[in-house]
Motif scaffolding. Structure first.
Motif, PDB file in Angstrom:
ATOM      1  N   GLN A  92     -37.544   9.112  20.714  1.00 35.21           N
ATOM      2  CA  GLN A  92     -37.661   8.479  22.031  1.00 35.21           C
ATOM      3  C   GLN A  92     -38.126   7.029  21.945  1.00 35.21           C
ATOM      4  O   GLN A  92     -37.934   6.255  22.887  1.00 35.21           O
ATOM      5  CB  GLN A  92     -38.620   9.276  22.905  1.00 35.21           C
ATOM      6  N   ASP A  93     -38.742   6.639  20.820  1.00 38.03           N
ATOM      7  CA  ASP A  93     -39.210   5.264  20.660  1.00 38.03           C
ATOM      8  C   ASP A  93     -38.075   4.285  20.373  1.00 38.03           C
ATOM      9  O   ASP A  93     -38.246   3.075  20.576  1.00 38.03           O
ATOM     10  CB  ASP A  93     -40.236   5.182  19.527  1.00 38.03           C
ATOM     11  N   ILE A  94     -36.945   4.795  19.896  1.00 36.36           N
ATOM     12  CA  ILE A  94     -35.862   3.882  19.516  1.00 36.36           C
ATOM     13  C   ILE A  94     -34.535   4.222  20.176  1.00 36.36           C
ATOM     14  O   ILE A  94     -33.536   3.540  19.925  1.00 36.36           O
ATOM     15  CB  ILE A  94     -35.676   3.874  17.975  1.00 36.36           C
ATOM     16  N   ALA A  95     -34.494   5.253  21.008  1.00 34.85           N
ATOM     17  CA  ALA A  95     -33.216   5.668  21.602  1.00 34.85           C
ATOM     18  C   ALA A  95     -33.419   6.304  22.958  1.00 34.85           C
ATOM     19  O   ALA A  95     -34.503   6.781  23.294  1.00 34.85           O
ATOM     20  CB  ALA A  95     -32.490   6.636  20.664  1.00 34.85           C
ATOM     21  N   ALA A  96     -32.358   6.310  23.734  1.00 37.52           N
ATOM     22  CA  ALA A  96     -32.316   7.007  25.024  1.00 37.52           C
ATOM     23  C   ALA A  96     -31.362   8.190  24.900  1.00 37.52           C
ATOM     24  O   ALA A  96     -30.376   8.128  24.157  1.00 37.52           O
ATOM     25  CB  ALA A  96     -31.856   6.061  26.124  1.00 37.52           C
ATOM     26  N   ILE A  97     -31.660   9.253  25.614  1.00 36.70           N
ATOM     27  CA  ILE A  97     -30.832  10.464  25.552  1.00 36.70           C
ATOM     28  C   ILE A  97     -30.293  10.757  26.947  1.00 36.70           C
ATOM     29  O   ILE A  97     -31.063  10.821  27.928  1.00 36.70           O
ATOM     30  CB  ILE A  97     -31.635  11.677  25.038  1.00 36.70           C
TER      31      ILE A  97
ATOM     32  N   ALA B 128     -25.525  16.317  24.497  1.00 37.41           N
ATOM     33  CA  ALA B 128     -26.464  15.207  24.624  1.00 37.41           C
ATOM     34  C   ALA B 128     -25.912  14.021  23.854  1.00 37.41           C
ATOM     35  O   ALA B 128     -25.360  14.178  22.763  1.00 37.41           O
ATOM     36  CB  ALA B 128     -27.838  15.594  24.083  1.00 37.41           C
ATOM     37  N   VAL B 129     -26.055  12.845  24.429  1.00 39.19           N
ATOM     38  CA  VAL B 129     -25.622  11.611  23.783  1.00 39.19           C
ATOM     39  C   VAL B 129     -26.859  10.773  23.492  1.00 39.19           C
ATOM     40  O   VAL B 129     -27.635  10.470  24.411  1.00 39.19           O
ATOM     41  CB  VAL B 129     -24.637  10.824  24.662  1.00 39.19           C
TER      42      VAL B 129
ATOM     43  N   ASN C   5     -20.473   7.933  16.402  1.00 37.05           N
ATOM     44  CA  ASN C   5     -19.509   6.880  16.664  1.00 37.05           C
ATOM     45  C   ASN C   5     -19.961   5.626  15.927  1.00 37.05           C
ATOM     46  O   ASN C   5     -20.908   4.958  16.359  1.00 37.05           O
ATOM     47  CB  ASN C   5     -19.421   6.604  18.169  1.00 37.05           C
ATOM     48  N   PRO C   6     -19.322   5.287  14.794  1.00 38.72           N
ATOM     49  CA  PRO C   6     -19.770   4.138  14.001  1.00 38.72           C
ATOM     50  C   PRO C   6     -19.694   2.819  14.750  1.00 38.72           C
ATOM     51  O   PRO C   6     -20.422   1.878  14.432  1.00 38.72           O
ATOM     52  CB  PRO C   6     -18.798   4.148  12.802  1.00 38.72           C
ATOM     53  N   SER C   7     -18.847   2.728  15.769  1.00 37.67           N
ATOM     54  CA  SER C   7     -18.676   1.450  16.464  1.00 37.67           C
ATOM     55  C   SER C   7     -19.875   1.091  17.330  1.00 37.67           C
ATOM     56  O   SER C   7     -20.213  -0.081  17.483  1.00 37.67           O
ATOM     57  CB  SER C   7     -17.412   1.495  17.328  1.00 37.67           C
ATOM     58  N   ASN C   8     -20.541   2.089  17.923  1.00 35.61           N
ATOM     59  CA  ASN C   8     -21.688   1.794  18.779  1.00 35.61           C
ATOM     60  C   ASN C   8     -22.956   2.546  18.382  1.00 35.61           C
ATOM     61  O   ASN C   8     -23.994   2.407  19.032  1.00 35.61           O
ATOM     62  CB  ASN C   8     -21.356   2.085  20.246  1.00 35.61           C
ATOM     63  N   GLY C   9     -22.878   3.354  17.315  1.00 32.85           N
ATOM     64  CA  GLY C   9     -24.061   4.048  16.811  1.00 32.85           C
ATOM     65  C   GLY C   9     -24.482   5.258  17.612  1.00 32.85           C
ATOM     66  O   GLY C   9     -25.528   5.857  17.341  1.00 32.85           O
ATOM     67  N   LYS C  10     -23.696   5.661  18.609  1.00 28.74           N
ATOM     68  CA  LYS C  10     -24.059   6.827  19.407  1.00 28.74           C
ATOM     69  C   LYS C  10     -23.896   8.108  18.593  1.00 28.74           C
ATOM     70  O   LYS C  10     -23.003   8.223  17.762  1.00 28.74           O
ATOM     71  CB  LYS C  10     -23.193   6.911  20.668  1.00 28.74           C
ATOM     72  N   ILE C  11     -24.780   9.054  18.870  1.00 33.00           N
ATOM     73  CA  ILE C  11     -24.679  10.377  18.254  1.00 33.00           C
ATOM     74  C   ILE C  11     -24.490  11.397  19.376  1.00 33.00           C
ATOM     75  O   ILE C  11     -25.202  11.362  20.386  1.00 33.00           O
ATOM     76  CB  ILE C  11     -25.941  10.723  17.451  1.00 33.00           C
ATOM     77  N   ILE C  12     -23.528  12.284  19.189  1.00 31.08           N
ATOM     78  CA  ILE C  12     -23.266  13.317  20.185  1.00 31.08           C
ATOM     79  C   ILE C  12     -23.566  14.679  19.582  1.00 31.08           C
ATOM     80  O   ILE C  12     -23.122  14.998  18.471  1.00 31.08           O
ATOM     81  CB  ILE C  12     -21.799  13.275  20.665  1.00 31.08           C
ATOM     82  N   ILE C  13     -24.354  15.453  20.302  1.00 25.58           N
ATOM     83  CA  ILE C  13     -24.634  16.839  19.926  1.00 25.58           C
ATOM     84  C   ILE C  13     -24.077  17.726  21.029  1.00 25.58           C
ATOM     85  O   ILE C  13     -24.498  17.633  22.188  1.00 25.58           O
ATOM     86  CB  ILE C  13     -26.138  17.078  19.757  1.00 25.58           C
ATOM     87  N   ALA C  14     -23.105  18.560  20.686  1.00 22.00           N
ATOM     88  CA  ALA C  14     -22.505  19.491  21.647  1.00 22.00           C
ATOM     89  C   ALA C  14     -22.635  20.899  21.079  1.00 22.00           C
ATOM     90  O   ALA C  14     -22.245  21.129  19.932  1.00 22.00           O
ATOM     91  CB  ALA C  14     -21.043  19.142  21.889  1.00 22.00           C
TER      92      ALA C  14
ATOM     93  N   ILE D 285     -30.574  29.293  25.186  1.00 22.43           N
ATOM     94  CA  ILE D 285     -31.254  28.865  26.404  1.00 22.43           C
ATOM     95  C   ILE D 285     -30.559  27.599  26.900  1.00 22.43           C
ATOM     96  O   ILE D 285     -30.602  26.564  26.235  1.00 22.43           O
ATOM     97  CB  ILE D 285     -32.745  28.577  26.146  1.00 22.43           C
ATOM     98  N   LYS D 286     -29.911  27.672  28.048  1.00 22.92           N
ATOM     99  CA  LYS D 286     -29.193  26.518  28.571  1.00 22.92           C
ATOM    100  C   LYS D 286     -30.102  25.736  29.511  1.00 22.92           C
ATOM    101  O   LYS D 286     -30.369  26.140  30.644  1.00 22.92           O
ATOM    102  CB  LYS D 286     -27.924  26.967  29.315  1.00 22.92           C
ATOM    103  N   ASN D 287     -30.578  24.594  29.021  1.00 22.59           N
ATOM    104  CA  ASN D 287     -31.505  23.769  29.803  1.00 22.59           C
ATOM    105  C   ASN D 287     -31.458  22.358  29.232  1.00 22.59           C
ATOM    106  O   ASN D 287     -32.005  22.098  28.161  1.00 22.59           O
ATOM    107  CB  ASN D 287     -32.925  24.337  29.731  1.00 22.59           C
ATOM    108  N   PHE D 288     -30.814  21.438  29.941  1.00 26.16           N
ATOM    109  CA  PHE D 288     -30.659  20.097  29.391  1.00 26.16           C
ATOM    110  C   PHE D 288     -31.998  19.364  29.282  1.00 26.16           C
ATOM    111  O   PHE D 288     -32.216  18.610  28.330  1.00 26.16           O
ATOM    112  CB  PHE D 288     -29.700  19.252  30.236  1.00 26.16           C
ATOM    113  N   ASN D 289     -32.893  19.562  30.232  1.00 23.41           N
ATOM    114  CA  ASN D 289     -34.191  18.895  30.154  1.00 23.41           C
ATOM    115  C   ASN D 289     -34.944  19.304  28.892  1.00 23.41           C
ATOM    116  O   ASN D 289     -35.622  18.489  28.256  1.00 23.41           O
ATOM    117  CB  ASN D 289     -35.030  19.209  31.393  1.00 23.41           C
TER     118      ASN D 289
END
Length: 305
Positions: A175-180, A219-220, A259-268, A273-277
């Motif tokens: 959380q110190d270096i990224a937004a989810i 989550a991205v 995504n190497p172009s923008n550094g995003k990581i996707i976890i699907a 337990i289904k709870n995005f929070n």
């Protein structure tokens, strides 16, 4: 001071007991059972409390040993430090042996970091105990104050040092270096997309498609700055994130892409337990591994902001 005729003097006994207690107490304070559930209780608590107590006792006896001119006590200090290194080794081997028992592997980088932390916390207990003992000894030598004042002042110094060391050794988190953010799951033909980024082309069966669309979560992870891509795209760091996510939420099926172009990581994945929070909190609190912090400037939050 030591009394050669009658054993340990009351003043020195107060010093030893107080320093050992404060050092052990600081080690217990550093044992935090959070969502990672490690160390587990009660056996994990007992092991770390006992080793922390031994470290505190070593720190408490440094001053009495020097006062009695027992310089051979340095040998026992060296043996104690070697013992803490052995504890680190055993901890590492124990976690490696359990790698196949979880939903996802921790990864060797994460395990090595956990083992180092447990070793370092024993050193903190030793230093806190030594600082407490040194403060009490100085008060006994330089000032004529009641014993309870010595105990209180020594405890304050020891706990203040503990707070400073804890702050200094505290690890940064994702959380110190990224937004989810929550990703939008779509299935086009046999391809799984999250926010229009291809994640998998293995969704051929209709049951799998319905499964992901109904129960799936995505989550991205967006790095806050370009140079934060380096730690986030590290394979050990990604493995640590996957481990924490699946351990807390369970897993039926999981995909992770970058995504190497923008550094995003996707976890699907399809969790139990289904709870995005809950997913967002877990990723946010995942610690950054020491192996990705090779350059001190790399994770400078002020420069990256």
């Amino acid at each position: 001071m030591p009394n050669n005729n009658n054993g340990i003097s009351p003043e020195m006994l107060i010093l030893i007991i107080t320093a050992t207690f404060i050092g052990t107490f600081s080690r217990i304070l550093s044992i935090k059972l959070d969502y990672r559930q490690y160390p587990n209780y009660p056996n994990g608590y007992l092991i770390h409390a006992v080793t922390g107590g031994l470290a505190a006792a070593l720190g408490a006896f440094i001053i009495p040993s020097l006062m009695a001119k027992e310089f051979t006590a340095v040998t026992f200090l060296a043996l104690g430090i070697q013992h803490f290194r052995d504890v680190r080794k055993i901890e590492r081997e124990s976690l490696l042996d359990l790698e196949g028992q979880e939903y996802t592997r921790r990864g060797e980088a994460y395990i090595d970091g956990i083992a180092k932390i447990f070793e370092a916390r024993n050193y903190i207990a030793l230093l806190v105990s030594f600082a407490t003992a040194l403060t009490i000894q100085l008060l006994q030598k330089l000032m004529n104050v009641p014993a309870w004042v010595e105990v209180v002042c020594g405890s304050i110094v020891g706990l203040t040092l503990f707070y400073m060391l804890k702050r200094h050794t505290e690890r940064q988190k994702v959380q110190d270096i990224a937004a989810i953010t929550e990703g939008k799951i779509e299935i086009k033909g046999s391809d799984l997309y999250v926010d229009d980024m291809l994640v998998s082309n293995l969704m051929g069966r209709e049951e799998a498609k319905e499964w992901f669309l109904k129960d799936g979560l995505a989550a991205v992870i967006h790095p806050n700055h370009e140079h934060y891509q380096i730690p986030l795209l590290n394979s050990g760091q990604r493995q640590a994130i996957l481990f924490e996510v699946t351990r807390r939420m369970g897993q039926r099926k999981i995909y992770s892409v970058q995504n190497p172009s923008n550094g995003k990581i996707i976890i699907a994945f399809v969790p139990i337990i289904k709870n995005f929070n809950l997913l967002k909190e877990t990723i946010s609190l995942t610690p950054l591994l020491e192996t990705v912090k090779k350059n001190p400037e790399l994770l400078n939050i002020k420069k990256g902001g």
